[in-house]
Design an enzyme around this catalytic site. Structure first.
Site, mmCIF file in Angstrom:
data_model
loop_
_atom_site.group_PDB
_atom_site.id
_atom_site.type_symbol
_atom_site.label_atom_id
_atom_site.label_comp_id
_atom_site.label_asym_id
_atom_site.label_seq_id
_atom_site.Cartn_x
_atom_site.Cartn_y
_atom_site.Cartn_z
ATOM 1 N N TYR A 1 34.745 5.922 43.115
ATOM 2 C CA TYR A 1 34.784 4.641 43.830
ATOM 3 C C TYR A 1 36.240 4.261 44.113
ATOM 4 O O TYR A 1 36.602 3.925 45.252
ATOM 5 C CB TYR A 1 34.087 3.568 42.994
ATOM 6 N N SER B 1 39.382 -2.579 47.262
ATOM 7 C CA SER B 1 39.020 -3.090 45.938
ATOM 8 C C SER B 1 40.228 -3.111 45.001
ATOM 9 O O SER B 1 41.135 -2.283 45.117
ATOM 10 C CB SER B 1 37.939 -2.208 45.309
HETATM 11 P P1 NAD Z 1 26.565 -5.558 48.471
HETATM 12 O O1 NAD Z 1 25.895 -4.374 47.894
HETATM 13 O O2 NAD Z 1 25.992 -6.916 48.257
HETATM 14 O O3 NAD Z 1 26.798 -5.366 50.049
HETATM 15 C C1 NAD Z 1 27.102 -4.125 50.593
HETATM 16 C C2 NAD Z 1 26.375 -4.023 51.902
HETATM 17 O O4 NAD Z 1 26.655 -2.732 52.492
HETATM 18 C C3 NAD Z 1 24.853 -4.114 51.734
HETATM 19 O O5 NAD Z 1 24.344 -5.023 52.664
HETATM 20 C C4 NAD Z 1 24.382 -2.709 52.041
HETATM 21 O O6 NAD Z 1 23.101 -2.645 52.618
HETATM 22 C C5 NAD Z 1 25.445 -2.250 53.028
HETATM 23 N N1 NAD Z 1 25.448 -0.798 53.168
HETATM 24 C C6 NAD Z 1 25.448 0.129 52.183
HETATM 25 N N2 NAD Z 1 25.368 1.366 52.722
HETATM 26 C C7 NAD Z 1 25.336 1.201 54.063
HETATM 27 C C8 NAD Z 1 25.256 2.099 55.149
HETATM 28 N N3 NAD Z 1 25.181 3.409 54.959
HETATM 29 N N4 NAD Z 1 25.247 1.591 56.408
HETATM 30 C C9 NAD Z 1 25.297 0.269 56.636
HETATM 31 N N5 NAD Z 1 25.384 -0.644 55.611
HETATM 32 C C10 NAD Z 1 25.381 -0.162 54.363
HETATM 33 O O7 NAD Z 1 28.062 -5.505 47.939
HETATM 34 P P2 NAD Z 1 29.297 -6.523 48.001
HETATM 35 O O8 NAD Z 1 29.648 -6.830 46.609
HETATM 36 O O9 NAD Z 1 29.030 -7.624 48.961
HETATM 37 O O10 NAD Z 1 30.409 -5.524 48.562
HETATM 38 C C11 NAD Z 1 30.922 -5.581 49.881
HETATM 39 C C12 NAD Z 1 32.205 -4.754 49.918
HETATM 40 O O11 NAD Z 1 33.151 -5.305 48.994
HETATM 41 C C13 NAD Z 1 32.014 -3.286 49.507
HETATM 42 O O12 NAD Z 1 32.817 -2.464 50.323
HETATM 43 C C14 NAD Z 1 32.513 -3.268 48.070
HETATM 44 O O13 NAD Z 1 32.985 -1.997 47.695
HETATM 45 C C15 NAD Z 1 33.626 -4.295 48.142
HETATM 46 N N6 NAD Z 1 34.005 -4.879 46.855
HETATM 47 C C16 NAD Z 1 33.107 -5.610 46.140
HETATM 48 C C17 NAD Z 1 33.502 -6.163 44.926
HETATM 49 C C18 NAD Z 1 32.564 -6.984 44.080
HETATM 50 O O14 NAD Z 1 32.921 -7.284 42.927
HETATM 51 N N7 NAD Z 1 31.411 -7.407 44.569
HETATM 52 C C19 NAD Z 1 34.802 -5.964 44.449
HETATM 53 C C20 NAD Z 1 35.673 -5.208 45.213
HETATM 54 C C21 NAD Z 1 35.269 -4.675 46.413
#
Ligand code: NAD
Length: 248
Positions: A156, A143
């Site tokens: 985080y 991130s």
């Molecule tokens: P999201 O919440 O839509 O997707 C995350 C997924 O991880 C979900 O499907 C959830 O069910 C799954 N998950 C959570 N705990 C789990 C577990 N114990 N076992 C298996 N699966 C599990 O979020 P997103 O925005 O698509 O984020 C995806 C990745 O990108 C994450 O690692 C997040 O930290 C990172 N990220 C997101 C953003 C953003 O702005 N959306 C920015 C930087 C980084």
């Protein structure tokens, strides 16, 4: 013949029933990869992604596993093996965000977040060391917050910084097998995770911080992951790649 870049490859993407993970499996599939969709609890959403990929002519299976537990990670790899007998691409995407000041963070919150965001990718990387094909690809989703000083993002950001360092060290440990290991650091991407607990005004403020005056789209991240997974990116390893439209 126009051979797709990932034809014949088997890709496992954690947490891929929605959000960025879903966009990644769909993109890798369009490049010809066979994909394993990992989900934690939403089997209906995972089935929907499998069906969407199948309707586009791709091959996908959904595997339930809690990546915060070593047993879950092992089962995920074992089932991938049972289905396809190999793994070429691992994307550690599953993650959660808990927003708390240092002062307010509880022990159980710390443990849960680190179990999903750090222990999960760590032991998935360990499985990959044992099982991934020579010339394989490991891509960890980190991130932009690792480069910022955002109040409330301590655990985080610390978890993602741990993922960055795991990426760098593993790249050297596994390099002689021509496996690349990189991290992709998105800025704000319009997903359910981003929207959680934020007002429209706050989201607008984030959008305005990007050079292009918008939030990231899931495809903006998936396209970079697909590039890193391809042979074109064979000389990129141990890198922390920020993909954020000029946000920071
Ligand atoms: P999201 O919440 O839509 O997707 C995350 C997924 O991880 C979900 O499907 C959830 O069910 C799954 N998950 C959570 N705990 C789990 C577990 N114990 N076992 C298996 N699966 C599990 O979020 P997103 O925005 O698509 O984020 C995806 C990745 O990108 C994450 O690692 C997040 O930290 C990172 N990220 C997101 C953003 C953003 O702005 N959306 C920015 C930087 C980084």
């Amino acid at each position: 013949m126009n051979r797709k870049k990932l034809s014949g490859k088997i890709a496992l993407v954690t947490g891929s029933s929605r959000g960025i993970g879903r966009a990644i499996v769909e993109r890798l599939s369009r490049e010809g990869a066979t994909v394993v969709i990992n989900y934690f609890s939403s089997s209906d959403k995972a089935d929907e992604v499998v069906a969407a990929i199948a309707s586009g002519g791709g091959t996908a299976v959904a595997v339930q596993a809690d990546v915060s537990r070593i047993g879950g990670v092992q089962r995920l790899f074992e089932q991938t093996w049972e289905h396809f007998g190999r793994i070429d691409i691992l994307v550690n995407n599953a993650g959660i965000r808990i927003t708390r000041t240092v002062a307010d963070t509880q022990e159980d919150e710390f443990d849960r977040l680190f179990a999903i965001n750090v222990k999960g990718p760590f032991f998935a990387c360990q499985q990959a060391v044992h099982r991934i094909s020579d010339g394989g690809r490991i891509i960890n989703i980190s991130s932009a917050v690792t480069r910022m000083m955002l109040p409330g993002y301590s655990i985080y950001a610390a978890s993602k910084a741990a993922v960055d360092q795991l990426t760098r060290v593993l790249a050297k440990e596994i390099g002689e097998r021509q496996v690349t290991v990189n991290a992709v650091c998105p800025g704000p991407v319009d997903t359910e995770l981003l929207r959680e607990g934020k007002t429209e005004e706050q989201l607008q403020g984030m959008a305005q911080m990007a050079a292009f005056n918008r939030l990231g789209k899931v495809e903006d991240i998936a396209d970079v992951v697909a590039f890193l997974a391809s042979d074109d990116a064979r000389w990129i390893t141990g890198q922390i790649i920020h993909v954020n439209g000029g946000y920071i």
